[in-house]
Design a protein around this motif. Structure first.
Motif, PDB file in Angstrom:
ATOM      1  N   ILE A  58       0.821  -1.221   0.000  1.00  0.00           N
ATOM      2  CA  ILE A  58       0.000   0.000   0.000  1.00  0.00           C
ATOM      3  C   ILE A  58       0.849   1.263   0.000  1.00  0.00           C
ATOM      4  O   ILE A  58       0.338   2.344  -0.296  1.00  0.00           O
ATOM      5  N   HIS A  59       2.145   1.136   0.304  1.00  0.00           N
ATOM      6  CA  HIS A  59       2.947   2.373   0.414  1.00  0.00           C
ATOM      7  C   HIS A  59       4.420   2.079   0.122  1.00  0.00           C
ATOM      8  O   HIS A  59       5.124   1.480   0.927  1.00  0.00           O
ATOM      9  N   CYS A  60       4.862   2.496  -1.060  1.00  0.00           N
ATOM     10  CA  CYS A  60       6.272   2.358  -1.409  1.00  0.00           C
ATOM     11  C   CYS A  60       6.616   3.465  -2.402  1.00  0.00           C
ATOM     12  O   CYS A  60       5.732   4.219  -2.821  1.00  0.00           O
ATOM     13  N   HIS A  61       7.887   3.566  -2.741  1.00  0.00           N
ATOM     14  CA  HIS A  61       8.342   4.579  -3.701  1.00  0.00           C
ATOM     15  C   HIS A  61       9.170   3.866  -4.757  1.00  0.00           C
ATOM     16  O   HIS A  61      10.294   3.444  -4.483  1.00  0.00           O
ATOM     17  N   ILE A  62       8.611   3.705  -5.946  1.00  0.00           N
ATOM     18  CA  ILE A  62       9.256   2.845  -6.946  1.00  0.00           C
ATOM     19  C   ILE A  62       9.358   3.479  -8.333  1.00  0.00           C
ATOM     20  O   ILE A  62       9.906   2.856  -9.232  1.00  0.00           O
ATOM     21  N   ASP A 117       2.861   3.436  -5.559  1.00  0.00           N
ATOM     22  CA  ASP A 117       3.809   4.498  -5.227  1.00  0.00           C
ATOM     23  C   ASP A 117       3.035   5.592  -4.499  1.00  0.00           C
ATOM     24  O   ASP A 117       2.000   6.068  -4.972  1.00  0.00           O
ATOM     25  N   ALA A 118       3.589   6.007  -3.361  1.00  0.00           N
ATOM     26  CA  ALA A 118       2.805   6.823  -2.437  1.00  0.00           C
ATOM     27  C   ALA A 118       2.986   8.324  -2.600  1.00  0.00           C
ATOM     28  O   ALA A 118       2.358   9.081  -1.853  1.00  0.00           O
ATOM     29  N   ALA A 119       3.798   8.792  -3.532  1.00  0.00           N
ATOM     30  CA  ALA A 119       4.014  10.249  -3.599  1.00  0.00           C
ATOM     31  C   ALA A 119       4.471  10.674  -4.984  1.00  0.00           C
ATOM     32  O   ALA A 119       5.665  10.697  -5.275  1.00  0.00           O
ATOM     33  N   CYS A 180      -5.548  11.172  -3.200  1.00  0.00           N
ATOM     34  CA  CYS A 180      -4.684  12.303  -2.881  1.00  0.00           C
ATOM     35  C   CYS A 180      -3.766  11.977  -1.710  1.00  0.00           C
ATOM     36  O   CYS A 180      -4.157  11.298  -0.766  1.00  0.00           O
ATOM     37  N   LYS A 181      -2.553  12.470  -1.834  1.00  0.00           N
ATOM     38  CA  LYS A 181      -1.541  12.292  -0.790  1.00  0.00           C
ATOM     39  C   LYS A 181      -1.241  13.667  -0.197  1.00  0.00           C
ATOM     40  O   LYS A 181      -1.029  14.636  -0.930  1.00  0.00           O
ATOM     41  N   LEU A 182      -1.255  13.724   1.124  1.00  0.00           N
ATOM     42  CA  LEU A 182      -0.894  14.966   1.814  1.00  0.00           C
ATOM     43  C   LEU A 182       0.399  14.699   2.568  1.00  0.00           C
ATOM     44  O   LEU A 182       0.443  13.806   3.417  1.00  0.00           O
ATOM     45  N   ALA A 264       0.046   7.411   6.856  1.00  0.00           N
ATOM     46  CA  ALA A 264       1.171   6.715   6.233  1.00  0.00           C
ATOM     47  C   ALA A 264       2.291   6.478   7.250  1.00  0.00           C
ATOM     48  O   ALA A 264       2.498   7.302   8.153  1.00  0.00           O
ATOM     49  N   HIS A 265       2.982   5.342   7.079  1.00  0.00           N
ATOM     50  CA  HIS A 265       4.193   5.007   7.870  1.00  0.00           C
ATOM     51  C   HIS A 265       4.145   5.611   9.270  1.00  0.00           C
ATOM     52  O   HIS A 265       4.987   6.413   9.663  1.00  0.00           O
ATOM     53  N   ILE A 266       3.170   5.148  10.044  1.00  0.00           N
ATOM     54  CA  ILE A 266       2.825   5.811  11.307  1.00  0.00           C
ATOM     55  C   ILE A 266       3.930   5.687  12.359  1.00  0.00           C
ATOM     56  O   ILE A 266       4.017   6.513  13.266  1.00  0.00           O
ATOM     57  N   THR A 378       7.487  -0.852   4.891  1.00  0.00           N
ATOM     58  CA  THR A 378       8.704  -0.218   5.413  1.00  0.00           C
ATOM     59  C   THR A 378       8.842   1.181   4.822  1.00  0.00           C
ATOM     60  O   THR A 378       9.896   1.786   4.930  1.00  0.00           O
ATOM     61  N   ASP A 379       7.760   1.641   4.156  1.00  0.00           N
ATOM     62  CA  ASP A 379       7.864   2.896   3.418  1.00  0.00           C
ATOM     63  C   ASP A 379       9.062   2.800   2.469  1.00  0.00           C
ATOM     64  O   ASP A 379       9.850   3.722   2.365  1.00  0.00           O
ATOM     65  N   HIS A 380       9.183   1.645   1.802  1.00  0.00           N
ATOM     66  CA  HIS A 380      10.325   1.398   0.914  1.00  0.00           C
ATOM     67  C   HIS A 380      10.640   2.616   0.062  1.00  0.00           C
ATOM     68  O   HIS A 380       9.722   3.141  -0.570  1.00  0.00           O
ATOM     69  N   PRO A 381      11.862   3.075  -0.040  1.00  0.00           N
ATOM     70  CA  PRO A 381      13.072   2.570   0.633  1.00  0.00           C
ATOM     71  C   PRO A 381      13.415   3.377   1.895  1.00  0.00           C
ATOM     72  O   PRO A 381      14.547   3.335   2.357  1.00  0.00           O
ATOM     73  N   ASN A 382      12.407   4.090   2.458  1.00  0.00           N
ATOM     74  CA  ASN A 382      12.697   5.009   3.572  1.00  0.00           C
ATOM     75  C   ASN A 382      13.078   4.278   4.866  1.00  0.00           C
ATOM     76  O   ASN A 382      14.065   4.615   5.505  1.00  0.00           O
ATOM     77  N   GLY A 383      12.253   3.301   5.267  1.00  0.00           N
ATOM     78  CA  GLY A 383      12.571   2.561   6.491  1.00  0.00           C
ATOM     79  C   GLY A 383      13.420   1.337   6.207  1.00  0.00           C
ATOM     80  O   GLY A 383      13.960   0.711   7.125  1.00  0.00           O
TER      81      GLY A 383
HETATM   82 ZN   LIG Z   1       6.491   7.168   1.790  1.00  0.00          ZN
END
Ligand SMILES: [Zn+2]
Length: 547
Positions: A58-62, A117-119, A180-182, A264-266, A378-383
């Motif tokens: 549900i939440h990654c950056h690719i 992709d979350a953003a 929408c992403k805030l 997101a990524h609480i 993991t909020d890939h690749p953030n965490g």
């Molecule tokens: Zn993220």
């Protein structure tokens, strides 16, 4: 001839249909799950195997410019981790930010078949779609960054609610976004224009727009509800990463009242302690609020030790972390839409804050009473990389393993958590919820995350093993849209999934209001901005959910 397949005698985990480890057959015809197939159907003997729906991230950056910049920043990753071509699949590079092809194949090798992709800044939608088109196997979509959009903030300030709704619908349509992403709503303009500053409080009004983050969040939740978006606003809260930020997170959730919102990524927003000092855990406070409020969903954003890459639209956050790493970083202002910061990072066991972050994520998982609403990321690749999901699953399923890992990390941090007191071990059914059924439900994907009749035939078959990290690291079969992409642990065909979007109907009159803003402020003309349907390639429209 119909493309038919029977997966016979597998141990099926399908929590959406209340199936918890029953031995049964799953039948597939033309890419979907059906009641039965003919005797001439191909058969996979899944005796002794675990059968689950394909994983949903549900939440990654690719994909997109931020991901490309992160790749360019870390050429050493490419040399250290080449991803060779096979008879059936293309080559790429791995590391913490894999290339497009490697991203799709590596998700598949974990049994994942969908990722969001979350953003994405709407201005980058074409680029993102082109990259996603080159990301094999998985279905994919993206959330568009609207929480710092200057045009929309002006509408919010002036109370022009109907135009706000139409403008959000237009932006979703123009960028082929999903919801929408805030990100740090209201924080970008102080950063861009006012000496690297930030909003510090959810009720702090920015000088320029005279609106607070709370007003922005409230407005977008209303709009998402009225439009019936399949997934509510996906919120990266203010004050992410700062000690004491859990109060902001709880205030953000309170702003929603009983309306749906996804945090997101609480984990990154679950810190007690004094601003500027070492964080303490507020995992319990955060989870208790979520447990009591069924309108809230979140993904955890678990920190996993090792290399990561900070990749965020929260530019002031990246600036703060760059001050910590003293290493390479990138800052980008995306015109009137967003900020962006990228910084390679390394989570280390011996560092107090990193160890505490690791423990807080696990606390949140282990204290959650409703796995459908507290899902894995993991909020890939953030965490950490999505490739660490099997290890994370083992941490959740194996208390002894968790205890051993706790001995290896900063003990001052461990003394500040209650992780050691938590005996819970996730079951396979609960893992199926937090990695498949839960994210699909949060996303409003009715055909994913389950194995009922009519579902997409996205299925993973694992060898059942005692060591859950080994088990989830190498599925025996991965079936995508009915095609056996992986057979006996090897790729046996290539496959390209589709784009999932929620393109909106909107009142065309809104274009006359938006157009002059483009003439004045954008580097691209209004008529060239909206992405044409040709960029979608194979795609699926996920319908609105009118209440
Ligand atoms: Zn993220």
């Amino acid at each position: 001839m119909a493309n038919e397949l029977r997966i016979a005698n597998g141990k099926v985990y399908d929590p959406a249909n209340n199936i918890d480890g029953e031995i049964r057959d799953i039948c597939i015809k033309d890419g979907r799950i059906v009641e039965s197939v003919s005797d001439s159907a191909a058969v996979i003997n899944a005796h002794g195997n675990v059968v689950m729906p394909g994983g949903v991230d549900i939440h990654c950056h690719i994909a997109g410019p931020k991901v490309n910049l992160a790749r360019k920043l870390q050429p050493e990753d490419h040399r250290l981790d080449p991803h060779p071509a096979t008879e059936h699949t293309r080559s790429g590079t791995g590391g913490i930010v894999p290339s497009t092809f490697a991203t799709g194949y590596r998700y598949a090798t974990l049994g994942y078949t969908t990722a969001f992709d979350a953003a994405v800044p709407p201005l980058a939608a074409r680029h993102v779609l082109e990259e996603l088109h080159d990301t094999p196997v998985i279905d994919k979509g993206y959330y568009i960054l609207l929480g710092n959009n200057i045009f929309l903030q002006n509408l919010i300030r002036k109370g022009r609610k109907e135009e706000l709704k139409q403008a959000v619908a237009w932006w979703l349509h123009a960028s082929k976004g999903y919801t929408c992403k805030l990100v740090n709503p209201g924080g970008d303009e102080p950063w861009k224009g006012k000496k690297n500053s930030n909003v510090k409080h959810i009720d702090e009004k920015s000088d320029e727009f005279e609106i607070s983050p709370r007003t922005i969040i409230d407005s977008f939740i209303d709009v998402a509800n009225e439009l019936g978006l399949p997934h509510p606003p996906h919120v990266h809260c203010n004050n992410l990463g700062h000690s004491g930020n859990f109060e902001t997170t709880i205030e953000t959730m309170k702003t929603a009242g009983d309306r749906r919102v996804h945090i997101a990524h609480i984990q990154f927003n679950s810190y007690a302690g004094e601003l500027g000092k070492n964080p303490l855990s507020a995992g319990r406070e955060i989870v208790e609020y979520i447990n009591d409020h069924p309108n809230i969903s979140c993904d955890v954003g678990q920190v996993m030790f090792g290399k990561s890459t900070i990749m965020t639209a929260d530019a002031p956050l990246a600036y703060m972390l760059k001050g910590y790493t003293h290493a390479k970083w990138v800052n980008v202002d995306t015109e009137c839409e967003s900020g962006c910061g990228i910084a390679p990072f390394d989570y280390q066991e011996h560092i107090y804050t990193h160890a505490l972050q690791w423990a807080i994520g696990l606390e949140i998982f282990l204290l959650s009473k409703d796995p459908w609403r507290v899902v894995l990321s993991t909020d890939h690749p953030n965490g950490g990389s999505f490739m660490s999901y099997p290890k994370l699953i083992k941490l959740l399923m194996d208390k002894n393993f968790r205890d051993e890992e706790m001995k290896r990390v900063n003990q001052k941090a461990m003394a500040k958590t209650f992780l050691g007191e938590l005996d819970r071990e996730y079951t396979l059914s609960e893992i199926a919820i937090i990695t498949r059924a839960g994210p699909a439900k949060c996303l409003g994907l009715k055909n994913k995350g389950h194995l009922g009749v009519g579902a997409d035939a996205d299925i993973t078959i694992y060898d059942e093993q005692e060591d859950k990290e080994l088990m989830f690291n190498a599925p025996r079969y991965v079936i995508k849209s009915g095609h056996a992409v992986i057979t006996d642990h090897e790729f046996t065909t290539d496959f390209y999934g589709k784009t999932l979007h929620s393109t909106q109907e909107y009142d065309p009159a809104i274009e006359n209001i938006i157009r002059p803003f483009f003439d004045d402020y954008y580097s691209i003309r209004f008529d060239n901005y909206a992405v044409s349907d040709a960029y979608l390639h194979d795609h699926e429209f996920i319908p609105m959910q009118k209440s």
